[in-house]
Design a protein around this motif. Sequence first.
Motif, PDB file in Angstrom:
ATOM      1  N   LEU A  64       0.806  -1.219   0.000  1.00  0.00           N
ATOM      2  CA  LEU A  64       0.000   0.000   0.000  1.00  0.00           C
ATOM      3  C   LEU A  64       0.840   1.270   0.000  1.00  0.00           C
ATOM      4  O   LEU A  64       0.342   2.352  -0.287  1.00  0.00           O
ATOM      5  CB  LEU A  64      -0.933   0.014   1.213  1.00  0.00           C
ATOM      6  N   GLY A  65       2.111   1.139   0.348  1.00  0.00           N
ATOM      7  CA  GLY A  65       2.981   2.312   0.353  1.00  0.00           C
ATOM      8  C   GLY A  65       2.771   3.234   1.537  1.00  0.00           C
ATOM      9  O   GLY A  65       3.198   4.387   1.515  1.00  0.00           O
ATOM     10  N   GLN A  66       2.089   2.750   2.562  1.00  0.00           N
ATOM     11  CA  GLN A  66       1.879   3.509   3.799  1.00  0.00           C
ATOM     12  C   GLN A  66       2.126   2.569   4.986  1.00  0.00           C
ATOM     13  O   GLN A  66       1.885   1.366   4.904  1.00  0.00           O
ATOM     14  CB  GLN A  66       0.462   4.059   3.880  1.00  0.00           C
ATOM     15  N   SER A  67       2.589   3.141   6.085  1.00  0.00           N
ATOM     16  CA  SER A  67       2.837   2.325   7.275  1.00  0.00           C
ATOM     17  C   SER A  67       1.535   1.745   7.813  1.00  0.00           C
ATOM     18  O   SER A  67       0.521   2.427   7.876  1.00  0.00           O
ATOM     19  CB  SER A  67       3.496   3.166   8.369  1.00  0.00           C
ATOM     20  N   VAL A  68       1.584   0.475   8.189  1.00  0.00           N
ATOM     21  CA  VAL A  68       0.471  -0.177   8.864  1.00  0.00           C
ATOM     22  C   VAL A  68       0.936  -0.444  10.288  1.00  0.00           C
ATOM     23  O   VAL A  68       1.835  -1.245  10.523  1.00  0.00           O
ATOM     24  CB  VAL A  68       0.059  -1.484   8.161  1.00  0.00           C
ATOM     25  N   VAL A  69       0.349   0.267  11.230  1.00  0.00           N
ATOM     26  CA  VAL A  69       0.783   0.226  12.627  1.00  0.00           C
ATOM     27  C   VAL A  69      -0.104  -0.733  13.422  1.00  0.00           C
ATOM     28  O   VAL A  69      -1.331  -0.589  13.434  1.00  0.00           O
ATOM     29  CB  VAL A  69       0.718   1.628  13.256  1.00  0.00           C
ATOM     30  N   ILE A  70       0.520  -1.727  14.069  1.00  0.00           N
ATOM     31  CA  ILE A  70      -0.221  -2.679  14.886  1.00  0.00           C
ATOM     32  C   ILE A  70      -0.540  -2.045  16.232  1.00  0.00           C
ATOM     33  O   ILE A  70       0.327  -1.486  16.898  1.00  0.00           O
ATOM     34  CB  ILE A  70       0.583  -3.975  15.117  1.00  0.00           C
ATOM     35  N   GLU A  71      -1.799  -2.133  16.638  1.00  0.00           N
ATOM     36  CA  GLU A  71      -2.223  -1.571  17.914  1.00  0.00           C
ATOM     37  C   GLU A  71      -2.989  -2.615  18.709  1.00  0.00           C
ATOM     38  O   GLU A  71      -4.097  -3.004  18.331  1.00  0.00           O
ATOM     39  CB  GLU A  71      -3.087  -0.335  17.677  1.00  0.00           C
ATOM     40  N   ASN A  72      -2.396  -3.109  19.796  1.00  0.00           N
ATOM     41  CA  ASN A  72      -3.057  -4.089  20.655  1.00  0.00           C
ATOM     42  C   ASN A  72      -3.976  -3.366  21.638  1.00  0.00           C
ATOM     43  O   ASN A  72      -3.531  -2.537  22.419  1.00  0.00           O
ATOM     44  CB  ASN A  72      -2.029  -4.899  21.435  1.00  0.00           C
ATOM     45  N   ARG A  73      -5.263  -3.680  21.562  1.00  0.00           N
ATOM     46  CA  ARG A  73      -6.253  -3.123  22.496  1.00  0.00           C
ATOM     47  C   ARG A  73      -6.941  -4.290  23.177  1.00  0.00           C
ATOM     48  O   ARG A  73      -7.820  -4.930  22.602  1.00  0.00           O
ATOM     49  CB  ARG A  73      -7.262  -2.231  21.769  1.00  0.00           C
ATOM     50  N   THR A  74      -6.509  -4.607  24.378  1.00  0.00           N
ATOM     51  CA  THR A  74      -6.946  -5.820  25.053  1.00  0.00           C
ATOM     52  C   THR A  74      -8.102  -5.562  26.012  1.00  0.00           C
ATOM     53  O   THR A  74      -8.395  -4.432  26.378  1.00  0.00           O
ATOM     54  CB  THR A  74      -5.777  -6.441  25.831  1.00  0.00           C
ATOM     55  N   GLY A  75      -8.724  -6.676  26.413  1.00  0.00           N
ATOM     56  CA  GLY A  75      -9.787  -6.596  27.402  1.00  0.00           C
ATOM     57  C   GLY A  75     -11.085  -7.197  26.909  1.00  0.00           C
ATOM     58  O   GLY A  75     -11.416  -7.108  25.720  1.00  0.00           O
ATOM     59  N   GLY A  76     -11.789  -7.861  27.806  1.00  0.00           N
ATOM     60  CA  GLY A  76     -13.098  -8.416  27.470  1.00  0.00           C
ATOM     61  C   GLY A  76     -13.050  -9.532  26.450  1.00  0.00           C
ATOM     62  O   GLY A  76     -14.015  -9.738  25.719  1.00  0.00           O
ATOM     63  N   GLY A  77     -11.937 -10.261  26.374  1.00  0.00           N
ATOM     64  CA  GLY A  77     -11.839 -11.340  25.396  1.00  0.00           C
ATOM     65  C   GLY A  77     -11.850 -10.852  23.964  1.00  0.00           C
ATOM     66  O   GLY A  77     -12.169 -11.606  23.051  1.00  0.00           O
TER      67      GLY A  77
END
Length: 326
Positions: A64-77
């Motif tokens: 895609l030519g753009q950064s794909v940033v991983i974001e972990n948002r945890t909680g509630g399964g």
Amino acid sequence: MSKRIFVKVLPGLSLAILTAFTGFAVAQAQSYPLKPIRLVVPLAPGGGNDTLARYMGKYLTESLGQSVVIENRTGGGGLVGGEYAARSAPDGYTLIVAGSGLIVVTLTHKQLNFQRDFTPIAMIGEYAALLVAHPSLPVTGVRELIKFAKSRPGQLNFASAGNGSAGHLSMEMFRSAAKIDVVHVPYKGAGPAATETMAGQVSLLFSNPLGTMPHVKAGRLRALAISSSRRIAALPEVPTVAESGLPGFDVTFFLGLLGPLGLPRDIVTRLNAETLKIVQRRDVQGMLTLQGMEAMGGTPEDFAARIKVEMEKTAKVVRESGMRLN
């Protein structure tokens, strides 16, 4: 005369306007993305969902030519991350890698519905759950485990990535089929669940092979069985639950790429095409096979159909097993 002029000019004008709008839509589709994309993982780092998302992020960044940033948002399964992604703007800049586990969670929460609140983009892979035990547990297979558990009702515990996660669902189905009493200990992700199982804080864990196989090969966990109807190439020596004493037991799960409801079709089409390219890469398929997952793919409509089937099947399991998610 004026009427004639009006009639003659209007079609040309309409065509010009239509062409302009069409050109604008095409240009908009071609220009996406114009900024970094957030790829939400609704579980903690270290599990199969997280590992796969990071592979996807790497290759999507390249294509895609753009950064794909991983974001972990945890909680509630998975509920916290799922709701965050679902409530984000449907502009293609917040996506989520999620699957069957989130379906389970959303079945009992009014604020989020898997079918109603997400736009299916592409199914990435399908996997079975691997049943593992701490090495100190004196069992080497399913039959021994069932016998051991029945002699100690309520004394064995099992970890999961959270209430309603795929591992939780797998064990509830196993518990129901085997007629055993084991205690559920939920964690905020597959990584922490595996860590605590390796530490001996819990005895059993049903989880994505992607995250548990390295620990099995290192001797920190003992593999007992795989939940699918056939053995997996990555662990050919590990039998299925069905061939180990519970005939007919067959449980598999999916992971896929989704966006908020209302994601424009042109963006869905673009992301689907890029995802399929990634899934078809030989190195990605090899990685998935080694980690116990089968590459999938297909159209957004194929993915939506699979979600519908999973929703119906899972609702039935939750209802019949008395599975508690809170």
